[in-house]
Design a protein around this motif. Sequence first.
Motif, PDB file in Angstrom:
ATOM      1  N   ILE A  86       0.849  -1.186   0.000  1.00  0.00           N
ATOM      2  CA  ILE A  86       0.000   0.000   0.000  1.00  0.00           C
ATOM      3  C   ILE A  86       0.887   1.238   0.000  1.00  0.00           C
ATOM      4  CG2 ILE A  86      -1.788   1.287   1.240  1.00  0.00           C
ATOM      5  CD1 ILE A  86      -2.590  -1.363   2.567  1.00  0.00           C
ATOM      6  N   PRO A  87       0.854   2.059  -1.053  1.00  0.00           N
ATOM      7  CA  PRO A  87       1.661   3.291  -1.081  1.00  0.00           C
ATOM      8  C   PRO A  87       1.315   4.182   0.115  1.00  0.00           C
ATOM      9  CG  PRO A  87       0.784   2.800  -3.256  1.00  0.00           C
ATOM     10  CD  PRO A  87       0.102   1.862  -2.310  1.00  0.00           C
ATOM     11  N   ASN A 153      -2.381   6.162  -0.480  1.00  0.00           N
ATOM     12  CA  ASN A 153      -3.179   6.020  -1.703  1.00  0.00           C
ATOM     13  C   ASN A 153      -4.562   5.518  -1.284  1.00  0.00           C
ATOM     14  OD1 ASN A 153      -4.454   4.625  -4.018  1.00  0.00           O
ATOM     15  ND2 ASN A 153      -2.551   5.160  -5.070  1.00  0.00           N
ATOM     16  N   PRO A 154      -5.601   6.353  -1.387  1.00  0.00           N
ATOM     17  CA  PRO A 154      -6.908   5.969  -0.846  1.00  0.00           C
ATOM     18  C   PRO A 154      -7.585   4.823  -1.580  1.00  0.00           C
ATOM     19  CG  PRO A 154      -7.074   8.044  -2.042  1.00  0.00           C
ATOM     20  CD  PRO A 154      -5.614   7.703  -1.965  1.00  0.00           C
ATOM     21  N   THR A 155      -7.375   4.741  -2.879  1.00  0.00           N
ATOM     22  CA  THR A 155      -8.012   3.668  -3.649  1.00  0.00           C
ATOM     23  C   THR A 155      -7.414   2.309  -3.304  1.00  0.00           C
ATOM     24  OG1 THR A 155      -8.546   5.157  -5.485  1.00  0.00           O
ATOM     25  CG2 THR A 155      -8.487   2.801  -5.967  1.00  0.00           C
ATOM     26  N   ILE A 156      -6.086   2.237  -3.294  1.00  0.00           N
ATOM     27  CA  ILE A 156      -5.432   0.966  -2.976  1.00  0.00           C
ATOM     28  C   ILE A 156      -5.701   0.576  -1.528  1.00  0.00           C
ATOM     29  CG2 ILE A 156      -3.200  -0.201  -2.778  1.00  0.00           C
ATOM     30  CD1 ILE A 156      -2.246   1.418  -5.165  1.00  0.00           C
ATOM     31  N   PRO A 254       4.072  13.880  -3.301  1.00  0.00           N
ATOM     32  CA  PRO A 254       5.092  13.118  -4.028  1.00  0.00           C
ATOM     33  C   PRO A 254       4.725  11.642  -4.095  1.00  0.00           C
ATOM     34  CG  PRO A 254       5.845  13.561  -1.798  1.00  0.00           C
ATOM     35  CD  PRO A 254       4.524  14.281  -1.957  1.00  0.00           C
ATOM     36  N   LEU A 255       4.903  11.075  -5.267  1.00  0.00           N
ATOM     37  CA  LEU A 255       4.709   9.637  -5.453  1.00  0.00           C
ATOM     38  C   LEU A 255       6.090   9.036  -5.687  1.00  0.00           C
ATOM     39  CD1 LEU A 255       1.595   9.910  -7.804  1.00  0.00           C
ATOM     40  CD2 LEU A 255       1.621   9.685  -5.315  1.00  0.00           C
ATOM     41  N   LYS A 256       6.227   8.142  -6.603  1.00  0.00           N
ATOM     42  CA  LYS A 256       7.527   7.587  -6.935  1.00  0.00           C
ATOM     43  C   LYS A 256       7.894   7.934  -8.365  1.00  0.00           C
ATOM     44  CE  LYS A 256       7.585   3.633  -3.756  1.00  0.00           C
ATOM     45  NZ  LYS A 256       7.705   2.150  -3.652  1.00  0.00           N
ATOM     46  N   ASN A 257       9.178   7.791  -8.687  1.00  0.00           N
ATOM     47  CA  ASN A 257       9.670   7.979 -10.059  1.00  0.00           C
ATOM     48  C   ASN A 257       9.392   9.368 -10.608  1.00  0.00           C
ATOM     49  OD1 ASN A 257      10.469   5.207 -10.102  1.00  0.00           O
ATOM     50  ND2 ASN A 257       8.349   4.642 -10.588  1.00  0.00           N
ATOM     51  N   GLY A 258       9.507  10.381  -9.739  1.00  0.00           N
ATOM     52  CA  GLY A 258       9.326  11.748 -10.190  1.00  0.00           C
ATOM     53  C   GLY A 258       7.894  12.133 -10.476  1.00  0.00           C
ATOM     54  N   GLU A 259       6.943  11.389  -9.915  1.00  0.00           N
ATOM     55  CA  GLU A 259       5.536  11.673 -10.156  1.00  0.00           C
ATOM     56  C   GLU A 259       4.910  12.371  -8.943  1.00  0.00           C
ATOM     57  OE1 GLU A 259       3.358   8.299 -11.557  1.00  0.00           O
ATOM     58  OE2 GLU A 259       4.978   7.658 -12.889  1.00  0.00           O
ATOM     59  N   TYR A 260       3.904  13.200  -9.234  1.00  0.00           N
ATOM     60  CA  TYR A 260       3.239  13.976  -8.187  1.00  0.00           C
ATOM     61  C   TYR A 260       1.747  14.061  -8.466  1.00  0.00           C
ATOM     62  CZ  TYR A 260       7.978  15.625  -7.121  1.00  0.00           C
ATOM     63  OH  TYR A 260       9.309  15.685  -6.811  1.00  0.00           O
ATOM     64  N   TRP A 261       0.977  14.115  -7.388  1.00  0.00           N
ATOM     65  CA  TRP A 261      -0.422  14.524  -7.469  1.00  0.00           C
ATOM     66  C   TRP A 261      -0.497  15.967  -7.007  1.00  0.00           C
ATOM     67  CZ3 TRP A 261      -3.004   9.851  -4.510  1.00  0.00           C
ATOM     68  CH2 TRP A 261      -3.118   8.772  -5.387  1.00  0.00           C
ATOM     69  N   ILE A 262      -1.311  16.746  -7.685  1.00  0.00           N
ATOM     70  CA  ILE A 262      -1.518  18.146  -7.304  1.00  0.00           C
ATOM     71  C   ILE A 262      -3.013  18.425  -7.257  1.00  0.00           C
ATOM     72  CG2 ILE A 262      -1.174  20.556  -7.977  1.00  0.00           C
ATOM     73  CD1 ILE A 262       1.441  19.721  -9.294  1.00  0.00           C
ATOM     74  N   GLY A 263      -3.464  19.010  -6.184  1.00  0.00           N
ATOM     75  CA  GLY A 263      -4.895  19.346  -6.086  1.00  0.00           C
ATOM     76  C   GLY A 263      -5.220  19.905  -4.718  1.00  0.00           C
ATOM     77  N   ALA A 264      -6.441  20.092  -4.434  1.00  0.00           N
ATOM     78  CA  ALA A 264      -7.567  19.850  -5.332  1.00  0.00           C
ATOM     79  C   ALA A 264      -8.467  21.078  -5.278  1.00  0.00           C
ATOM     80  CB  ALA A 264      -8.345  18.612  -4.901  1.00  0.00           C
TER      81      ALA A 264
END
Length: 322
Positions: A86-87, A153-156, A254-264
């Motif tokens: 689970i992230p 991660n709410p979905t996972i 911040p997520l992994k591998n240079g990925e991000y969520w931005i919001g909301a």
Amino acid sequence: MVNIVIIGAGIVGSAIAYELSSSKNAHITLIDEKYPASGATQGALGVLMGAISHKTQGRAWKLRQRSLERYDSLIPELEAITGEKIPYNSQGIVMLRFEGEDLSRWERLAQIRQQQGFPLEIWTTSDLSKHCPEVNNEQVIGAIYSPCDRQVNPTILTQSLVQAAIKNGVTCQFGVKVLEIFYQENFCYKIQTDQEFLPIDWLIIAAGVGSKYLTKSLDICPVLGQALHLKIDNSDQNKEFEPVITGKDVHIVPLKNGEYWIGATVEFPTETGVIAANTQLLESVQKTALSFCPQLAQGKILRTWQETRPRPVGKSAPVSYT
């Protein structure tokens, strides 16, 4: 044997189902018209703001306090049961401070949290630059760091809660619509779905916006939230410290591998009840995030998404309704 029915398999309903599944004297049924995390949960960023919240007493704080105490044991517990990762970001939350903010308010909160066992750190601009060099904005005069707050991660997480609940004996019915709730002397004793009648001793409604139509007396307003997912190809992927950064109601996750969520965004329906996504508001959220962390401008947007979440009218959330 007590019959418990939970309507709604979002994060709330699924968590309740799992926590109750340890009871040996209950038969639990989890129902959802669609599938787990198909509503507001899948639109959430999973930012868990407990210690950094200014709530210090009453029900609102007690719920946050319980969450702070539970999450660090819940995640490994679920991973052990399901075998799924689970992230989960346990590096805390950094809340940016701006000119004109009352620092004494934060100092008082830090004292209270220290007594409660949830320390807060008041950072200067030098501290912020040392720990989060990606933040570069002249209007930022420091930050508050909450090492005890989290992001998940709410979905996972919801899917894992459902899997674990099933392994513990919970009956799940997905793609099932609740047609009617039957009452006797103000107590509900059975429900009718599009498949069967179910006798109940306890009914828990956690159907988000849909709860309004099931209770027929609870006024809930749908609020739309938009967010985006971006990736920076040449980012430093070996950062040891990557907390959630938040400021002016904008979260950078911040997520992994240079990925991000931005919001909301927070968008309310019109007087006629229509709620439509405003692209300008999402652009404004993105612009604000980029003003905090200019390196995000190098990112490529992978996707944008939107979902409505429930907001009670005239009552504080979460609603306690019997």
